[in-house]
Design an enzyme around this catalytic site. Structure first.
Site, short mmCIF file in Angstrom:
data_model
loop_
_atom_site.label_atom_id
_atom_site.label_comp_id
_atom_site.label_asym_id
_atom_site.label_seq_id
_atom_site.Cartn_x
_atom_site.Cartn_y
_atom_site.Cartn_z
N ARG A 158 0.83 -1.22 0.00
CA ARG A 158 0.00 0.00 0.00
C ARG A 158 0.86 1.26 0.00
NH1 ARG A 158 -5.24 -2.28 2.13
NH2 ARG A 158 -6.16 -0.22 2.19
N TYR A 161 0.52 4.11 -2.67
CA TYR A 161 -0.62 5.03 -2.54
C TYR A 161 -0.46 5.89 -1.28
CZ TYR A 161 -5.56 6.48 -2.35
OH TYR A 161 -6.74 7.20 -2.31
N LYS A 165 0.27 9.89 -1.41
CA LYS A 165 -0.76 10.82 -0.91
C LYS A 165 -0.20 11.69 0.20
CE LYS A 165 -4.60 10.25 -3.23
NZ LYS A 165 -5.17 11.39 -3.98
N VAL A 203 -14.61 -3.09 -1.32
CA VAL A 203 -15.49 -4.06 -0.67
C VAL A 203 -16.97 -3.86 -1.02
CG1 VAL A 203 -15.65 -2.79 1.55
CG2 VAL A 203 -15.89 -5.27 1.49
N PHE A 207 -19.15 -6.74 -2.75
CA PHE A 207 -20.25 -7.42 -2.05
C PHE A 207 -21.57 -7.22 -2.78
CE2 PHE A 207 -18.32 -7.45 2.56
CZ PHE A 207 -17.38 -8.37 2.15
N ASP A 222 -10.59 -12.77 8.79
CA ASP A 222 -11.74 -13.22 9.61
C ASP A 222 -12.90 -12.23 9.55
OD1 ASP A 222 -10.90 -11.10 11.18
OD2 ASP A 222 -10.06 -12.35 12.77
N THR A 226 -12.52 -3.32 10.63
CA THR A 226 -13.68 -2.40 10.48
C THR A 226 -13.41 -1.31 9.45
OG1 THR A 226 -13.00 -0.76 12.14
CG2 THR A 226 -14.21 -2.69 12.94
N ARG A 227 -14.50 -0.82 8.90
CA ARG A 227 -14.47 0.37 8.04
C ARG A 227 -15.75 1.17 8.32
NH1 ARG A 227 -10.17 -1.64 7.41
NH2 ARG A 227 -8.92 -1.84 5.51
N ARG A 291 -10.92 1.49 11.15
CA ARG A 291 -10.93 2.82 10.52
C ARG A 291 -12.26 3.51 10.77
NH1 ARG A 291 -9.67 2.65 4.55
NH2 ARG A 291 -7.49 2.47 5.12
N1 UDP Z 1 -12.51 -6.64 1.63
C1 UDP Z 1 -13.15 -7.87 1.74
N2 UDP Z 1 -13.65 -8.42 0.61
C2 UDP Z 1 -13.58 -7.84 -0.62
C3 UDP Z 1 -12.92 -6.59 -0.72
C4 UDP Z 1 -12.39 -6.02 0.43
O1 UDP Z 1 -13.26 -8.43 2.83
O2 UDP Z 1 -14.08 -8.42 -1.59
C5 UDP Z 1 -12.00 -6.01 2.86
C6 UDP Z 1 -10.56 -5.52 2.81
O3 UDP Z 1 -9.67 -6.55 3.17
C7 UDP Z 1 -10.59 -4.38 3.82
C8 UDP Z 1 -12.01 -3.83 3.70
O4 UDP Z 1 -12.78 -4.85 3.10
O5 UDP Z 1 -10.39 -4.86 5.12
C9 UDP Z 1 -12.10 -2.57 2.86
O6 UDP Z 1 -11.42 -2.82 1.66
P1 UDP Z 1 -11.47 -1.85 0.42
O7 UDP Z 1 -10.72 -2.55 -0.67
O8 UDP Z 1 -12.86 -1.44 0.12
O9 UDP Z 1 -10.71 -0.53 0.85
P2 UDP Z 1 -9.62 -0.15 1.97
O10 UDP Z 1 -10.40 0.42 3.08
O11 UDP Z 1 -8.87 -1.39 2.40
O12 UDP Z 1 -8.75 0.82 1.28
#
Ligand code: UDP
Length: 325
Positions: A158, A161, A165, A203, A207, A222, A226-227, A291
């Site tokens: 990462r 990026y 940034k 994600v 999904f 697992d 969080t997001r 996050r």
């Molecule tokens: N993630 C997941 N399944 C997916 C895509 C992402 O579980 O198909 C998880 C990823 O590992 C992270 C979170 O979802 O923990 C958010 O990922 P994203 O790629 O959307 O953006 P990030 O916040 O990591 O930049």
């Protein structure tokens, strides 16, 4: 409210916005927002990750024009255009891209940002840098405040990026301090909504498109990480307020509602009435564990409150993906 509170123009009719990355999902939405207010928008993009369909949508507004170019290599001479605001929203932002095009990402955020800041300096335009929650890396402080200096692994996948940034923020502040360029910085947290590519790799699009087709939802690790997910119209509102504020220091912009990724997967399945199952895949390296934005600064600036909750946002994103197919 405070002394930096936004001051909005009475009319946008004579205002010119240069939007770098206009074919992307967030910049496309920002462009449409200012076109709807009556402003003129000049879009730039090289389509490395942006979509031509977003540009076609913007072209229905007579005050939109578009120039195909890679701002990392150079920008056209725009000094005659009387640009008022330059919004640097050009950068691939999906972690999938960090593996595919790391050098393009580093170039756009360093060279591209330099080119746009130089234009701001020459033309007297106000400049807004779209930074990211990734500047906090995998944070030890929760929720993340703008004063937190972050924990980024420059050597990890990462790093391309996150570090570019961080560099773009430093560059923005240097043009501000050294040349007196009027600058603003937003740190964008996870954002989703119509205009995203279904195959973007982040994600929510993953999904939602998996749930719509009955495919397994792929939870990485697992799923306890969080997001906090912000619907794009709320993000645009936040960016708008920061652009017209008087404060050059960074503002977090996002939605503070925090979900584990596992709960998010269950939520999408339930909201869309899907029969999909959940499967687990390997957790990518350096995936941040938690996050959530601390939005105190933005709330004080403009009484910011996100309006679109996750259910409505998921439904609207799903409708958009369905209409595309
Ligand atoms: N993630 C997941 N399944 C997916 C895509 C992402 O579980 O198909 C998880 C990823 O590992 C992270 C979170 O979802 O923990 C958010 O990922 P994203 O790629 O959307 O953006 P990030 O916040 O990591 O930049």
């Amino acid at each position: 409210m405070n002394s930096h509170s936004p001051i909005f123009p009475e009319s946008y009719d004579q205002k010119v916005f240069l939007v770098a990355g206009a074919a992307g999902f967030v910049p496309g939405s920002v462009s449409e927002f200012y076109l709807q207010k009556g402003g003129r928008v000049i879009g730039l993009d090289n389509f490395v990750t942006g979509q031509r369909a977003n540009i076609e949508r913007l072209k229905k507004y007579p005050k939109f024009s578009f120039i195909e170019c890679d701002i990392g290599l150079g920008i056209p001479d725009l000094r005659e255009q009387k640009i008022d605001y330059i919004l640097n929203l050009a950068s691939p932002a999906s972690p999938v891209d960090f593996y595919k095009i790391p050098l393009e990402i580093m170039r756009v955020n360093s060279q591209g940002t330099t080119h746009l800041l130089s234009l701001a300096r020459e033309s007297g335009a106000r400049f807004l840098e779209a930074s990211t929650s990734e500047v906090y890396g995998d944070p030890e402080i929760h929720p993340q405040k703008e004063t937190y200096l972050g924990r980024v692994n420059s050597l990890g996948p990462r790093g391309c990026y996150d570090e570019s940034k961080r560099f773009a923020e430093a560059l923005t502040m240097s043009f501000h301090r050294h040349f007196g360029v009027e600058t603003r910085i937003v740190r964008i947290f996870n954002t989703y909504g119509p205009g995203m590519r279904a195959d973007d790799g982040r994600v929510i699009p993953n999904f939602v498109s998996q749930a719509l087709t009955g495919a397994d939802l792929t939870v990485y690790g697992d799923g306890r990480q969080t997001r906090s997910f912000c619907f794009v119209s709320d993000l645009v509102e936040g960016i708008h307020n920061v652009l017209f504020s008087g404060d050059p220091m960074p503002f977090n912009v996002g939605n503070p509602d925090e979900y584990t990724i596992m709960d998010c997967a269950r939520f999408v399945i339930e909201a869309l009435g899907s029969s999909s199952r959940i499967v687990h895949r390997e957790l990518p390296e350096d995936d941040p564990q938690r996050r959530r934005p601390d939005l105190t600064r933005l709330e004080k600036l403009c009484d910011f409150r996100p309006k679109v909750g996750l259910r409505e946002g998921i439904e609207r994103t799903a409708r958009y993906f369905k209409d595309l197919s």
